[in-house]
Write a protein that holds these residues in place. Sequence first.
Motif, PDB file in Angstrom:
ATOM      1  N   ALA A   1       5.733 -15.457 -24.622  1.00 21.81           N
ATOM      2  CA  ALA A   1       5.803 -16.285 -23.414  1.00 21.81           C
ATOM      3  C   ALA A   1       5.657 -15.424 -22.165  1.00 21.81           C
ATOM      4  N   LEU A   2       6.325 -14.292 -22.142  1.00 21.89           N
ATOM      5  CA  LEU A   2       6.205 -13.388 -20.996  1.00 21.89           C
ATOM      6  C   LEU A   2       4.782 -12.880 -20.833  1.00 21.89           C
ATOM      7  N   ALA A   3       4.140 -12.536 -21.971  1.00 23.50           N
ATOM      8  CA  ALA A   3       2.770 -12.011 -21.916  1.00 23.50           C
ATOM      9  C   ALA A   3       1.780 -13.071 -21.439  1.00 23.50           C
ATOM     10  N   ASP A   4       2.125 -14.333 -21.610  1.00 27.63           N
ATOM     11  CA  ASP A   4       1.235 -15.434 -21.229  1.00 27.63           C
ATOM     12  C   ASP A   4       1.322 -15.763 -19.739  1.00 27.63           C
ATOM     13  N   LEU A   5       2.295 -15.178 -19.063  1.00 28.63           N
ATOM     14  CA  LEU A   5       2.492 -15.479 -17.652  1.00 28.63           C
ATOM     15  C   LEU A   5       1.709 -14.518 -16.770  1.00 28.63           C
ATOM     16  N   PRO A   6       1.186 -14.991 -15.655  1.00 27.79           N
ATOM     17  CA  PRO A   6       0.487 -14.085 -14.737  1.00 27.79           C
ATOM     18  C   PRO A   6       1.468 -13.155 -14.049  1.00 27.79           C
ATOM     19  N   THR A   7       0.971 -11.999 -13.677  1.00 27.17           N
ATOM     20  CA  THR A   7       1.791 -11.073 -12.915  1.00 27.17           C
ATOM     21  C   THR A   7       1.951 -11.618 -11.503  1.00 27.17           C
ATOM     22  N   PRO A   8       3.187 -11.857 -11.037  1.00 25.53           N
ATOM     23  CA  PRO A   8       3.360 -12.478  -9.722  1.00 25.53           C
ATOM     24  C   PRO A   8       2.846 -11.621  -8.573  1.00 25.53           C
ATOM     25  N   VAL A   9       2.904 -10.322  -8.734  1.00 28.29           N
ATOM     26  CA  VAL A   9       2.341  -9.418  -7.721  1.00 28.29           C
ATOM     27  C   VAL A   9       1.475  -8.393  -8.437  1.00 28.29           C
ATOM     28  N   PRO A  10       0.402  -7.911  -7.805  1.00 29.11           N
ATOM     29  CA  PRO A  10      -0.449  -6.934  -8.470  1.00 29.11           C
ATOM     30  C   PRO A  10       0.304  -5.628  -8.692  1.00 29.11           C
ATOM     31  N   PRO A  11      -0.002  -4.916  -9.766  1.00 29.05           N
ATOM     32  CA  PRO A  11       0.681  -3.643 -10.026  1.00 29.05           C
ATOM     33  C   PRO A  11       0.282  -2.586  -9.001  1.00 29.05           C
ATOM     34  N   VAL A  12       1.219  -1.729  -8.656  1.00 30.86           N
ATOM     35  CA  VAL A  12       0.935  -0.607  -7.771  1.00 30.86           C
ATOM     36  C   VAL A  12       0.360   0.522  -8.619  1.00 30.86           C
ATOM     37  N   VAL A  13      -0.930   0.779  -8.458  1.00 24.99           N
ATOM     38  CA  VAL A  13      -1.619   1.802  -9.245  1.00 24.99           C
ATOM     39  C   VAL A  13      -1.556   3.134  -8.504  1.00 24.99           C
ATOM     40  N   LEU A  14      -1.219   4.191  -9.221  1.00 24.52           N
ATOM     41  CA  LEU A  14      -1.247   5.532  -8.639  1.00 24.52           C
ATOM     42  C   LEU A  14      -2.653   6.087  -8.810  1.00 24.52           C
ATOM     43  N   ASN A  15      -3.311   6.340  -7.693  1.00 21.06           N
ATOM     44  CA  ASN A  15      -4.700   6.794  -7.686  1.00 21.06           C
ATOM     45  C   ASN A  15      -4.752   8.314  -7.806  1.00 21.06           C
ATOM     46  N   ALA A  16      -4.965   8.796  -9.023  1.00 19.92           N
ATOM     47  CA  ALA A  16      -5.060  10.231  -9.268  1.00 19.92           C
ATOM     48  C   ALA A  16      -6.492  10.628  -9.603  1.00 19.92           C
ATOM     49  N   THR A  17      -7.464   9.843  -9.130  1.00 23.96           N
ATOM     50  CA  THR A  17      -8.868  10.104  -9.432  1.00 23.96           C
ATOM     51  C   THR A  17      -9.477  11.174  -8.527  1.00 23.96           C
ATOM     52  N   GLY A  18      -8.875  11.405  -7.364  1.00 22.98           N
ATOM     53  CA  GLY A  18      -9.500  12.290  -6.383  1.00 22.98           C
ATOM     54  C   GLY A  18     -10.533  11.563  -5.538  1.00 22.98           C
ATOM     55  N   VAL A  19     -10.630  10.242  -5.683  1.00 20.27           N
ATOM     56  CA  VAL A  19     -11.521   9.417  -4.854  1.00 20.27           C
ATOM     57  C   VAL A  19     -10.650   8.731  -3.805  1.00 20.27           C
ATOM     58  N   LEU A  20     -10.809   9.106  -2.553  1.00 12.85           N
ATOM     59  CA  LEU A  20      -9.915   8.606  -1.515  1.00 12.85           C
ATOM     60  C   LEU A  20     -10.024   7.103  -1.333  1.00 12.85           C
ATOM     61  N   LEU A  21     -11.248   6.601  -1.268  1.00 10.03           N
ATOM     62  CA  LEU A  21     -11.487   5.176  -1.041  1.00 10.03           C
ATOM     63  C   LEU A  21     -12.098   4.581  -2.301  1.00 10.03           C
ATOM     64  N   HIS A  22     -11.273   4.358  -3.295  1.00 11.64           N
ATOM     65  CA  HIS A  22     -11.743   3.869  -4.594  1.00 11.64           C
ATOM     66  C   HIS A  22     -11.940   2.353  -4.493  1.00 11.64           C
ATOM     67  N   THR A  23     -13.191   1.921  -4.511  1.00 11.85           N
ATOM     68  CA  THR A  23     -13.489   0.501  -4.330  1.00 11.85           C
ATOM     69  C   THR A  23     -12.788  -0.367  -5.363  1.00 11.85           C
ATOM     70  N   ASN A  24     -12.727   0.090  -6.622  1.00 10.46           N
ATOM     71  CA  ASN A  24     -12.095  -0.709  -7.673  1.00 10.46           C
ATOM     72  C   ASN A  24     -10.579  -0.768  -7.536  1.00 10.46           C
ATOM     73  N   LEU A  25     -10.018   0.073  -6.680  1.00 14.50           N
ATOM     74  CA  LEU A  25      -8.576   0.044  -6.417  1.00 14.50           C
ATOM     75  C   LEU A  25      -8.271  -0.535  -5.033  1.00 14.50           C
ATOM     76  N   GLY A  26      -9.267  -1.164  -4.412  1.00 15.47           N
ATOM     77  CA  GLY A  26      -9.024  -1.815  -3.137  1.00 15.47           C
ATOM     78  C   GLY A  26      -9.259  -0.942  -1.929  1.00 15.47           C
ATOM     79  N   ARG A  27      -9.962   0.186  -2.112  1.00 20.18           N
ATOM     80  CA  ARG A  27     -10.273   1.098  -1.008  1.00 20.18           C
ATOM     81  C   ARG A  27      -9.009   1.609  -0.332  1.00 20.18           C
ATOM     82  N   ALA A  28      -8.935   1.495   1.002  1.00 19.29           N
ATOM     83  CA  ALA A  28      -7.870   2.175   1.746  1.00 19.29           C
ATOM     84  C   ALA A  28      -6.498   1.546   1.491  1.00 19.29           C
ATOM     85  N   PRO A  29      -5.515   2.368   1.108  1.00 13.33           N
ATOM     86  CA  PRO A  29      -4.139   1.853   1.056  1.00 13.33           C
ATOM     87  C   PRO A  29      -3.594   1.723   2.473  1.00 13.33           C
ATOM     88  N   LEU A  30      -2.858   0.687   2.742  1.00  7.88           N
ATOM     89  CA  LEU A  30      -2.336   0.458   4.082  1.00  7.88           C
ATOM     90  C   LEU A  30      -1.163   1.383   4.397  1.00  7.88           C
TER      91      LEU A  30
END
Length: 430
Positions: A59-88
């Motif tokens: 049941a828990l797995a079937d529910l949407p995540t109420p807020v998007p997960p905070v991803v730690l960007n360790a790619t070395g790409v400052l403005l990662h388009t797939n991660l939403g570009r600039a963090p505020l």
Amino acid sequence: MRDADPRRRVPRTDALLADPGLAAAVGALGRDRVKAAVVRAQQRARTGEITPDEVRDAALADLPTPVPPVVLNATGVLLHTNLGRAPLSAAAVEALVAAAGHTDVELDLRTGSRARRGRDALAALAAAVPDAPAVHVVNNGAAALVLAATALAADREIVVSRGELVEIGDGFRLPDLLESTGARLREVGTTNRTTLADYAAAVGPRTGFVLKVHPSNFVVRGFTSAVPVRQLATLGVPVVADIGSGLLAPDPLLPDEPDAASTLRAGAHLVTASGDKLLGGPQAGLLLGAADLVEQLRRHPLARALRVDKLTLAALAATLHGPTTPTRQALYADPAALRARTERLRDRLGEDGCKAEVVPSAAVVGGGGAPGVELDSWALSLPERYAEPLRTGEPPILGRVLHGRLLLDLRCVPPDADGAVRAAVLRVGG
């Protein structure tokens, strides 16, 4: 005799809804939605698809995540388009939360009368680029260019170099975008070389404007030539310059990246740019230039469809008013300090029996900005098998796989998250 039918062991709905995990989901998603997920999971158990003991987790797995997960960007790409570009920045986040309620987005509280929408953000943008006689904001960079083309060149011609007809990502191509406005493209020059004479020969009574596009996601080298804005401004027609990355003023670290102030001083009548790239703000399209042109765009009917909401305006104003953005902090991070930080993380992991290495890394701006520019950096090197579990863990940590190794570049990872990185790596390493 006791009934061995496992369907009789399916947990009751009220018992499941009292479970702490599902009760928390009720608070975030509402009782009806959570109850529906519980009923679906119970049905799966009754048909034998899952066991009764798995109903709660299903049941828990079937529910949407109420807020998007905070991803730690360790790619070395400052403005990662797939991660939403600039963090505020923290200031922008605070402003965004405040604006989620009622706010004076179109009201002058002193007089009680209607006021210009987003005047604080517009005033901050104008102050950041004094060379711009007027400014306007729409919902993204492509929208800024579409509005300019619609208002200034519908049923007319846009003169543009063939070498600048770029694809901006996900299959969207600049020629298609511009032609969708009703403008006709007048292509000049060749893929690698365009001269002022090429533009001059194409300019005529049907010209809406000359378009200068910064090829912000690639670099052409070799036998090439392009015409700068300063020369295009001598043609006697409006010059619209799409600088792309949202750099408002010259940056010594990015000498080849066009900025709004210099482009306007060079003679551009209108500059378009993005707010969620090097500016480090929310997704927005910035329009800066001659007062009559900006007013023409602002009053065009399409502007209403492209206008930004109160949240974007609040975050943009705070970005322009506020402290250094995370994007700028990452851009100017000291490589020596990054190395020391990465070595400390390696040593802490080693104390816990997890072997890792510290290796040189090359970070990039990304997000359609500063192509070809590499920033000296350092990364934690781990076996490639760590990539998937770190990416799907809590918190998700996205690195870069290179030559069979997973590289975690801490340039874009907040220093206070190093502990979370260490804990996640240890979980994966067992």
